[in-house]
Design an enzyme around this catalytic site. Sequence first.
Site, mmCIF file in Angstrom:
data_model
loop_
_atom_site.group_PDB
_atom_site.id
_atom_site.type_symbol
_atom_site.label_atom_id
_atom_site.label_comp_id
_atom_site.label_asym_id
_atom_site.label_seq_id
_atom_site.Cartn_x
_atom_site.Cartn_y
_atom_site.Cartn_z
ATOM 1 N N ASN A 41 0.813 -1.217 0.000
ATOM 2 C CA ASN A 41 0.000 0.000 0.000
ATOM 3 C C ASN A 41 0.848 1.270 0.000
ATOM 4 O OD1 ASN A 41 -2.050 1.919 0.332
ATOM 5 N ND2 ASN A 41 -3.252 0.566 1.624
ATOM 6 N N ASP A 42 1.500 1.543 1.108
ATOM 7 C CA ASP A 42 2.228 2.806 1.248
ATOM 8 C C ASP A 42 3.336 2.968 0.215
ATOM 9 O OD1 ASP A 42 0.692 3.499 3.491
ATOM 10 O OD2 ASP A 42 1.994 2.330 4.803
#
Length: 495
Positions: free
Chosen positions: A422-423
């Site tokens: 995600n990040d």
Amino acid sequence: MHELTVSPWASLAYLVAGVCFILALRGLSSPASSQRGNRFGIIGMTIAVVTTLVTHVPLRSEAWPPGNPHDWMIDWTTVVEILAAIGVGAAIGLVTARRIAMTAMPQLVAAFHSLVGLAAVLVGVAAYLNPQAFGISDLVIPLIGQPFAVIHPVSRIELGLGVAIGAITFSGSVIAFLKLNGNMGGKPIMLPGRHVINLALLAAILGLIAYFVTDQSAWIFWTVVILSFVIGFLLIIPIGGADMPVVVSMLNSYSGWAAAAMGFTLHNSAMIITGALVGSSGAILSYIMCRAMNRSFISVIAGGFGQSSDAGGPAAVSDRPWKRGSAEDAAFLMSQAEQVIIVPGYGMAVAQAQHVLREMGDKLKAEGVRVKYAIHPVAGRMPGHMNVLLAEANVPYDDVFELEDINSEFAQTDVAFVIGANDVTNPAAKTDKTSPIYGMPVLDVEKAKTVLFIKRSMGGVGYAGVDNELFYRDNTMMLLADAKKMVEDIVKALD
């Protein structure tokens, strides 16, 4: 306990062990040679432990004073206690290594770091309470009817630094474990004036260690220990989840320096060599990772990483439109592609999807698709987390690329397949100055013609606590499901 003089052969054995540790680090620098590196590490540690046991055989003498060397005999009771302790430790390590899941490996590493720090503190305490047994005191003077051992000034410095670094490592690692394990939230806890408090505590610790050289009073020693426990706690609580891989690396470095400091106290060259290697390699890795995340190395040491107080909290779910796809859609798009870049993340580790992911890659290759794997330096929860998982699934090393080697290829790639990362794929890191991950280099997956993103639901956020703009791009198709189940369905659709 009587300590035997270290013989030349023992020094040679420690030197061989040190060389093995250097070869171990060299081997662990690449997935292709990591197994060989592990073997060198095991051999080196075995040599060091056996040599230490042989050269420090516990002896006792029934004669007093024990002036005749022939009066000494092996204290078999103590030998049995030592072997029993080694057996218990070995059993715990064996069971843990067999049962621990890769998803919990970062927590395990943090826990091990805490044990190294605590061991350094306990050794320092034992050396302070009985310095003659450690060979750091020659002069004994009477004090109110009780003998008082005067510790060598140099040994006082070693003791002070050893217990301070060990205590910082212990309390910091405990906080890191709690955050990694979900017992504490990933949101940074920002104390007002935290940098001033940390600097004041650090100055107090260093000042007390300097004063300890001239006065070995108990209150000075114990104050150093207590303040060090406190500053370790304060250094880690302001750090958010996105920076946790750097925290693990940094604590690894601290644990090495703590071991090296205690090596001087124990007069053990193997501990000094090993601690210095771990400490320096951990510091270098932390610096490399800071560069990869566009963080300041000084801010890492100071704690807090320059994040704002609202970083890492739960983010509001965007109501922007997004596209949802199925396993059949993903299978069709990838089978028609010339190149697919797979981006693994912590979600893959949680779902234990690395094996079926490799099977999917093999099927795509059989259809003539070029398949590559893109690894971000801080993907997962610890350095090298994704590399280890892919190696466990027998993904060819030649197919795995680091961020700087593959980022330029996304613009010429048909499909970027993101599984739980995600990040490290969030374009906001390049555009949103208010984001806690702003400035962190990310994988340019949004430049691919099509992005397939596996995620459990649209309601969750990454470990940094921010929503990912990639979800709402026109070229992104969300595959909402358990990562392993979704990849299994894609594999079936490829048949």
